[in-house]
Design an enzyme around this catalytic site. Structure first.
Site, short mmCIF file in Angstrom:
data_model
loop_
_atom_site.label_atom_id
_atom_site.label_comp_id
_atom_site.label_asym_id
_atom_site.label_seq_id
_atom_site.Cartn_x
_atom_site.Cartn_y
_atom_site.Cartn_z
N TYR A 1 10.69 11.26 -12.87
CA TYR A 1 9.70 10.30 -13.38
C TYR A 1 8.89 9.67 -12.25
CZ TYR A 1 7.59 6.39 -15.78
OH TYR A 1 6.67 5.52 -16.29
N TRP B 1 4.56 7.99 -11.27
CA TRP B 1 3.11 8.06 -11.50
C TRP B 1 2.42 9.04 -10.57
CZ3 TRP B 1 -0.95 4.57 -13.61
CH2 TRP B 1 -0.55 4.03 -14.84
P1 PGD Z 1 5.26 4.58 -7.89
O1 PGD Z 1 5.35 3.53 -6.85
O2 PGD Z 1 3.94 4.78 -8.56
O3 PGD Z 1 6.35 4.16 -8.96
O4 PGD Z 1 7.56 3.83 -11.08
P2 PGD Z 1 6.98 5.00 -10.17
O5 PGD Z 1 8.13 5.79 -9.63
O6 PGD Z 1 5.89 5.72 -10.88
O7 PGD Z 1 5.84 5.94 -7.31
C1 PGD Z 1 5.11 7.10 -7.17
C2 PGD Z 1 5.59 7.83 -5.94
O8 PGD Z 1 4.95 9.10 -5.93
C3 PGD Z 1 5.22 7.15 -4.63
O9 PGD Z 1 6.33 7.09 -3.76
C4 PGD Z 1 4.12 8.02 -4.06
O10 PGD Z 1 4.04 8.03 -2.66
C5 PGD Z 1 4.49 9.38 -4.61
N1 PGD Z 1 3.37 10.31 -4.71
C6 PGD Z 1 2.08 10.01 -4.98
N2 PGD Z 1 1.34 11.12 -4.98
C7 PGD Z 1 2.15 12.16 -4.74
C8 PGD Z 1 1.95 13.57 -4.64
O11 PGD Z 1 0.86 14.10 -4.81
N3 PGD Z 1 3.03 14.34 -4.37
C9 PGD Z 1 4.26 13.80 -4.19
N4 PGD Z 1 5.26 14.61 -3.95
N5 PGD Z 1 4.48 12.45 -4.28
C10 PGD Z 1 3.44 11.66 -4.55
C11 PGD Z 1 6.76 3.00 -11.84
C12 PGD Z 1 7.60 2.37 -12.96
O12 PGD Z 1 8.33 1.25 -12.47
C13 PGD Z 1 6.77 1.95 -14.11
S1 PGD Z 1 5.54 3.02 -14.67
C14 PGD Z 1 7.03 0.81 -14.79
S2 PGD Z 1 5.97 0.28 -16.02
C15 PGD Z 1 8.23 0.00 -14.56
N6 PGD Z 1 7.94 -1.38 -14.45
C16 PGD Z 1 8.89 -2.23 -14.03
C17 PGD Z 1 8.90 -3.64 -14.32
O13 PGD Z 1 8.03 -4.16 -15.01
N7 PGD Z 1 9.89 -4.39 -13.80
C18 PGD Z 1 10.87 -3.86 -13.07
N8 PGD Z 1 11.82 -4.66 -12.59
N9 PGD Z 1 10.88 -2.55 -12.77
C19 PGD Z 1 9.94 -1.71 -13.22
N10 PGD Z 1 9.99 -0.38 -12.89
C20 PGD Z 1 9.11 0.61 -13.49
#
Ligand code: PGD
Length: 773
Positions: A119, A121
């Site tokens: 999972y 983004w």
């Molecule tokens: P991001 O920081 O977007 O968080 O969780 P998610 O894991 O989506 O992580 C994306 C990762 O992908 C980053 O490390 C980035 O560097 C990497 N990445 C980006 N582009 C690429 C690529 O092209 N290739 C590769 N291999 N890697 C890449 C988000 C999630 O957190 C979400 S959606 C929600 S809504 C939740 N919200 C909460 C909340 O409200 N409260 C708490 N306490 N916790 C939450 N967690 C959840």
């Protein structure tokens, strides 16, 4: 790469153009964007930040002792290796775990012991979308993988709505809420507010940020707003705004109080309920107390949510007398029993009976994500095919720790009893579980269990630190792609504008190489390189444009010119058609109507209608005597989740590099806490440090700490495992929202809070073990 011409590009938080100029990156927001996001300023740091990984890394323990469960994950050192060694060792390990070009369906597929839910983004870009890539790869070499369903954003809400209304995401894409809000709505009631910070972001991209201008248009026309949130700045200052601040987690009770007022004053639209819904009598028996002896009066609601009963009653009457849109954000359902506020808001909207009117009725998620409420597109977006997953197994996405810690054990989901698989390999690309999951100490334990963990990222996140093999991925600046977000009316060429850092490679090229070594090249690549895929993915969109008589440039012209404005659909969406003809255009629910009572929900051990179910962690719970603060861990305003936490917008909002937590000024004074003091938030699950900011925007008894600071756990004397950077998931609970949805319930939990005594430990810098330009 020095080039004075600007290149078109796109990100989840907006389109932009960029050029390298004497080693500096210049960024210009998309010229048609009325409200560009400040998150664009995080991008320049991403090119060569010390957090970037330049070469493949292998954890020392895995390299020396081979695969197997290992408690050293997270603290072990990494060895930088050449690509050839990393790819060869990885291919060998994947082969050991069963990867093969000829897998038969007769026996169990090796993918049944591989977790590929992966999972996250990731980054914008339809082809280099890391999840699509990892899924396609695992389908190609293992015959499939154990998947994950639903999202961290909206697990509980999507599950309940799928049962009682239909696919919420599809319905939102189907309906022009923003246009109707600007033109028609008289009263917008927002449970969870409507934070513009969330509207800055949309999966895949948002060309024009319309939230602010739509709200201003509505306000200028005389629309009134009610923001229901314990945090005042969850709604912009606008004329006609009323703020109501209930105790966190009590919105369902507040809505029930409103519903009771409608009932006792004869304002319930019974004709609407009869024509469009099923199950109201069972809900009414609960509302009036006939079924449980408790009438859900405004006074009853006040005793739970703390909002005066007169305000609750007045709001109900106002809603009945205006053209009212009831909106509930994702944040409310990211909590224990998170299904209830969503279902109750739908029930309340049905009682008002305005569902068929433009600008009225029920909306889910406006204020949670940027493109909700924009017009639906008339053409399909380019899509990367993921192949066929022949492993028929999945977990609800927020069940990752349970999956790894409880192999073979039963759990429930949507009324079914299922069992967790026994996972040998975890393969993750494009997500940061040590950011997004709850109860990170428990996740740490869970990550010690698999035989091997492989991860791709461009930066050395806490998740990378807990893997065995880390492949360094390019960032979008370093590759070509096509950018588009669902419901966003632009398709952007994402033109490469930076040289790759170190020896990084695209996820696609890493997977293509591994697939080749495993004899699965043709299945994975279909003989295409990146350009071949981009062209193939673009073609259905081009053909649809041509068919509709729109300008349909060739792939080469599109990539050169940089963008196309896409046509929007003018046919009415599902909810409009349903309201015109409920039997001719039924909803995708068992009855074809909106279900205010659901047999499936009742079968899952919950009440069969929306109900107030007191969570274990709210300010009225026995646990609050031990931990008297409600932590709200909401989405950050200065970055997307944990992405580019080291960028300038994100870093500017921290204090001495530490994430800021806000608490009410009176609470701060009582506890002797001043601006900038380091405070410790803790409970039985762990502990987190943050820099304090007293603020009257926060209700007393509440502390707000946004997500996204990179997890930096240290054993501190007297405080146990403590995240010194400020990641709230050090203390949140990973229990599912309910036995029905098992959704992420991480937004709210109870904590104790105090000023840290003695010298505060240094924050951990964002850095990779080996960084070199
Ligand atoms: P991001 O920081 O977007 O968080 O969780 P998610 O894991 O989506 O992580 C994306 C990762 O992908 C980053 O490390 C980035 O560097 C990497 N990445 C980006 N582009 C690429 C690529 O092209 N290739 C590769 N291999 N890697 C890449 C988000 C999630 O957190 C979400 S959606 C929600 S809504 C939740 N919200 C909460 C909340 O409200 N409260 C708490 N306490 N916790 C939450 N967690 C959840």
């Amino acid at each position: 790469m020095d080039d004075t011409t600007y290149k078109q590009h796109s990100s989840h938080w907006g389109a932009f153009s960029a050029r390298m100029n004497g080693g500096r990156l210049d960024i210009r927001p998309f010229e048609a964007d009325p409200d560009p996001s400040p998150l664009l300023a995080n991008i320049p740091a991403s090119l060569d930040h010390p957090a970037r990984i330049r070469k493949p890394l292998i954890r020392r323990g895995w390299l020396e002792d081979g695969p197997g469960p290992d408690g050293r994950r997270g603290s072990d050192a990494f060895v930088e290796v050449e690509w050839e060694e990393a790819l060869q060792r990885t291919a060998q390990e994947l082969r050991r775990l069963g990867a093969s070009p000829s897998l038969s369906d007769d026996g169990p597929l090796p993918g049944a012991r591989v977790f590929g839910g992966s999972y996250g983004w990731s980054s914008a870009g339809r082809f280099h979308h890391a999840q699509s890539q990892v899924h396609r790869f695992l389908n190609s070499v293992f015959g499939g993988y154990v998947a994950s369903v639903d999202t961290y954003s909206s697990g509980a809400g999507s599950v309940i709505l799928s049962l009682v209304l239909g696919n919420a995401i599809k319905l939102n894409r189907d309906h022009p809420y923003l246009r109707e809000l600007a033109q028609d709505t008289e009263l917008l009631i927002c449970f969870g507010g409507l934070p513009l910070r969330n509207l800055a972001v949309s999966a895949g991209g948002s060309s024009r940020h319309l939230g602010k201008s739509v709200l201003h248009k509505a306000a200028a026309r005389g629309c009134n707003f009610v923001s229901v949130s314990p945090i005042a700045d969850d709604f912009s200052d606008l004329p006609g705004l009323t703020r109501i601040a209930p105790r966190p987690a009590t919105d369902t009770a507040l809505m029930l109080g409103m519903a009771y007022r409608l009932h006792e004053t004869g304002l319930v639209d019974r004709a609407y309920l009869e024509r469009y819904t099923t199950g109201y009598p069972a809900f009414e028996a609960y509302l009036t107390g006939k079924s449980d002896g408790v009438a859900k009066t405004p006074e009853w609601a006040e005793s739970i949510c703390g909002v005066p009963s007169s305000e609750i009653a007045a709001l109900a009457e106002r809603a009945a007398k205006s053209r009212t849109l009831i909106n509930v954000t994702y944040s409310l359902q990211r909590a224990e029993n998170g299904e209830q506020p969503v279902w109750m808001a739908l029930t309340l909207a049905c009682m008002l009976g305005q569902g068929g009117l433009p600008g009225a009725g029920f909306c889910y998620g406006l204020g949670s994500i940027g493109n909700i409420g924009k017009e639906a597109l008339a053409v399909p977006l380019p899509t990367m095919p993921q192949g066929h997953n022949r492993v028929d197994d999945f977990i609800p996405v927020a069940g990752i720790s349970d999956l790894l810690l409880k192999p073979g054990e039963p759990y429930t989901y949507k009324g079914e009893v299922r069992r967790y698989a026994n996972i040998r390999l975890v393969y993750w690309a494009g997500g940061n579980p040590f950011h997004h999951h709850q109860d990170l100490s428990r996740l740490k334990e869970a990550f010690s269990r698999p035989e091997t963990i492989i991860l791709h990222d461009s930066v050395f996140t806490a998740s990378a630190r807990h893997a065995d093999i880390v492949f360094p991925a390019t960032i979008t600046a370093e590759r070509s792609d096509i950018g588009a977000g669902g419901n966003d009316p632009y398709l952007f060429a994402m033109q490469r504008f930076a040289e790759p850092f170190g020896e990084v490679r695209d996820d696609y090229s890493i997977f293509a190489d591994l697939a080749g070594r495993l004899g699965c090249s043709e299945i994975f690549t279909e003989g295409r390189d990146t350009d071949g895929w981009l062209k193939a993915m673009y073609e259905p969109t081009r053909a649809a444009l041509e068919k509709l008589g729109h300008d349909a440039p060739s792939f080469e012209d599109f990539m050169q010119n940089g963008r196309i404005e896409l046509p929007v659909r003018d046919a009415p969406g599902t909810m409009v058609r349903f309201h015109r003809d409920p039997s001719g255009a039924p909803l995708d629910t068992p009855s074809g109507k909106i279900e205010l009572f659901s047999e499936t929900v009742a079968g899952a051990g919950l009440p069969g209608h929306a109900a107030w179910l007191a969570p274990a962690e709210w300010l009225g719970a026995p646990m609050a005597e031990r931990h008297p603060f409600q932590l709200v861990s909401n989405q950050p305003a200065t970055r997307l989740h944990s992405q580019l936490d080291f960028g300038s917008t994100s870093m500017a909002a921290k204090m001495k590099g530490r994430e800021v937590a806000r608490l009410n000024g009176d609470d701060a004074a009582r506890l002797g806490i001043c601006e900038g003091d380091v405070i410790r938030l803790h409970n039985e699950r762990g502990s987190v440090l943050a820099a304090a900011r007293p603020s009257d925007a926060v209700l007393p008894g509440v502390v707000q700490l946004s997500t996204g600071a990179w997890y930096a756990p240290e054993e501190l004397p007297g405080t146990g495992l403590t995240c010194v950077n400020g990641n709230p998931n050090a203390v949140t609970s990973d229990a599912g929202a309910s036995a029905l949805s098992q959704g992420c319930a991480g937004q709210l939990c109870l904590v104790s809070l105090e000023k840290l005594q003695g010298a505060a430990p240094q924050v951990w810098p964002h850095s990779a073990p080996f960084h070199e330009r």
